[in-house]
Design an enzyme around this catalytic site. Structure first.
Site, PDB file in Angstrom:
ATOM      1  CG  ASN A  14       4.533  -3.560   2.450  1.00 28.10           C
ATOM      2  OD1 ASN A  14       3.646  -2.737   2.723  1.00 28.10           O
ATOM      3  ND2 ASN A  14       5.419  -3.374   1.489  1.00 28.10           N
ATOM      4  CD1 TRP A  15      -0.748  -6.102   5.628  1.00 26.89           C
ATOM      5  CD2 TRP A  15      -2.498  -4.918   6.385  1.00 26.89           C
ATOM      6  NE1 TRP A  15      -1.247  -6.739   6.744  1.00 26.89           N
ATOM      7  CE2 TRP A  15      -2.307  -6.037   7.223  1.00 26.89           C
ATOM      8  CE3 TRP A  15      -3.537  -4.031   6.664  1.00 26.89           C
ATOM      9  CZ2 TRP A  15      -3.131  -6.282   8.337  1.00 26.89           C
ATOM     10  CZ3 TRP A  15      -4.355  -4.266   7.762  1.00 26.89           C
ATOM     11  CH2 TRP A  15      -4.147  -5.385   8.581  1.00 26.89           C
ATOM     12  CE  LYS A  16       3.951  -4.706  -1.687  1.00 29.17           C
ATOM     13  NZ  LYS A  16       4.496  -5.196  -2.939  1.00 29.17           N
ATOM     14  CG  HIS A 101       8.461  -1.537  -0.689  1.00 25.58           C
ATOM     15  ND1 HIS A 101       8.020  -1.540  -1.990  1.00 25.58           N
ATOM     16  CD2 HIS A 101       8.290  -2.799  -0.213  1.00 25.58           C
ATOM     17  CE1 HIS A 101       7.594  -2.762  -2.283  1.00 25.58           C
ATOM     18  NE2 HIS A 101       7.739  -3.534  -1.224  1.00 25.58           N
ATOM     19  CD  GLU A 103       5.300  -1.924  -4.240  1.00 23.43           C
ATOM     20  OE1 GLU A 103       4.705  -1.556  -3.216  1.00 23.43           O
ATOM     21  OE2 GLU A 103       5.349  -3.126  -4.605  1.00 23.43           O
ATOM     22  CD  GLU A 171      10.451  -6.601  -0.262  1.00 23.31           C
ATOM     23  OE1 GLU A 171       9.637  -7.402   0.174  1.00 23.31           O
ATOM     24  OE2 GLU A 171      10.138  -5.438  -0.599  1.00 23.31           O
ATOM     25  N   GLY A 177       5.526  -9.289  -6.461  1.00 22.68           N
ATOM     26  CA  GLY A 177       4.201  -9.309  -7.063  1.00 22.68           C
ATOM     27  C   GLY A 177       4.108 -10.095  -8.361  1.00 22.68           C
ATOM     28  CB  SER A 218       6.667 -13.961  -5.512  1.00 20.57           C
ATOM     29  OG  SER A 218       6.306 -12.942  -6.415  1.00 20.57           O
ATOM     30  N   GLY A 239       4.091  -9.359   0.817  1.00 16.29           N
ATOM     31  CA  GLY A 239       3.136  -8.401   0.256  1.00 16.29           C
ATOM     32  C   GLY A 239       1.782  -9.081   0.153  1.00 16.29           C
ATOM     33  N   GLY A 240       1.478  -9.622  -1.029  1.00 18.36           N
ATOM     34  CA  GLY A 240       0.172 -10.242  -1.277  1.00 18.36           C
ATOM     35  C   GLY A 240      -0.241 -11.253  -0.219  1.00 18.36           C
TER      36      GLY A 240
END
Ligand code: 13P
Length: 260
Positions: A14-16, A101, A103, A171, A177, A218, A239-240
């Site tokens: 997920n590149w957000k 998600h 966010e 999640e 993150g 994470s 994510g990251g």
């Protein structure tokens, strides 16, 4: 499609809200290059770039086993909904859509009811929703984890008779993150007692067992092994780590080494 055989695993990036078009093309091309020639066809590897890059990256991935997903959709098909993107618009580009998600729940304010409508719309276009669920740290500290996650599943899937093709990602918001993932024991507990338990109640034991459930929060190449090799988890939502081609591919490699 989501894995059809028990034992298949998924790695979803997920590149957000990261990468413009040239950056996205570069990242996807690098991932494709690093994965070429590797035996990852038993793993469903899905990239979820921003909407602006999806058509370009669809070209980059053409002819490979890599799949594309969107990070969100609106629940209507078309019409006066300025700024929104429908599942119908993504047909032919994406097979997967991340729904709910944290966010989007906590920053944008999406409700379980919104997500329910979105899941129905994604299924109506024969695409695969990836439903994200998870509690905040306040909810966990108040002992509300099970209630919150159960409600998220129940409401998001309300009236969805057939969930074949759905994946669920657990999640926990407090692990996203932060560099500190949940422990395997924490993840397993929620997945088994709440997520699969709820699927068994709302559907049946077989559906509860075959629906892929992923962990996200994470995850990195140095900790992913902790979450693999257990029948309760069918992969990871990154994510990251998905923004670094080498790191992402290391996680795919590690996942491949855990195929059953
Ligand atoms: P991080 O891997 O950066 O913690 O993000 C997880 C996530 O939100 C994936 O959807």
């Amino acid at each position: 499609m989501v894995p059809e055989k028990a034992g298949q695993l998924m790695v979803i990036g997920n590149w957000k809200m990261n990468t413009n078009v040239p950056e996205g093309i570069k990242l996807a091309s690098k991932i494709r290059e690093l994965l070429s020639g590797k035996a990852y066809h038993e793993i469903e590897v899905v990239l979820c770039p921003p909407f602006t890059s999806i058509a370009h990256i669809s070209d980059v991935l053409s002819g490979s086993d890599l799949k594309l997903g969107a990070q969100n959709v609106f629940y209507e098909k078309e019409g006066p909904f300025t700024g929104e993107i429908s599942a119908r618009m993504l047909l032919g580009l994406c097979q997967f859509v991340i729904i709910g998600h944290s966010e989007r729940r906590h920053v944008i304010g999406e409700s379980n009811l919104d997500l329910n409508a979105k899941i129905k719309e994604v299924f109506s276009q024969d695409m695969n929703p990836i439903l994200c669920v998870g509690e905040t740290s306040e909810e966990r500290d108040s002992g509300l984890t099970n209630v919150v996650v159960k409600e998220q599943i129940r409401q998001a899937l309300d009236g969805v008779e057939d969930i074949n093709g759905l994946a669920i990602a657990y999640e926990p918001v407090w692990a996203i993150g932060t560099g500190v993932p949940a422990s395997f024991a924490q993840v397993e507990d929620v997945i088994e007692s709440v997520i699969r338990g709820e699927l068994a109640t709302c559907y049946d034991d077989v559906i509860s067992r075959i629906t892929p459930v992923l962990y996200g929060g994470s995850v990195s190449s140095s900790n992913v092994a902790e979450f693999l090799g257990h029948s309760s988890i069918q992969g990871t939502l990154l994510g990251g780590a998905s923004l670094d081609a080498c790191e992402f591919v290391k996680i795919v490699d590690e996942t491949a080494s855990h195929l059953q």
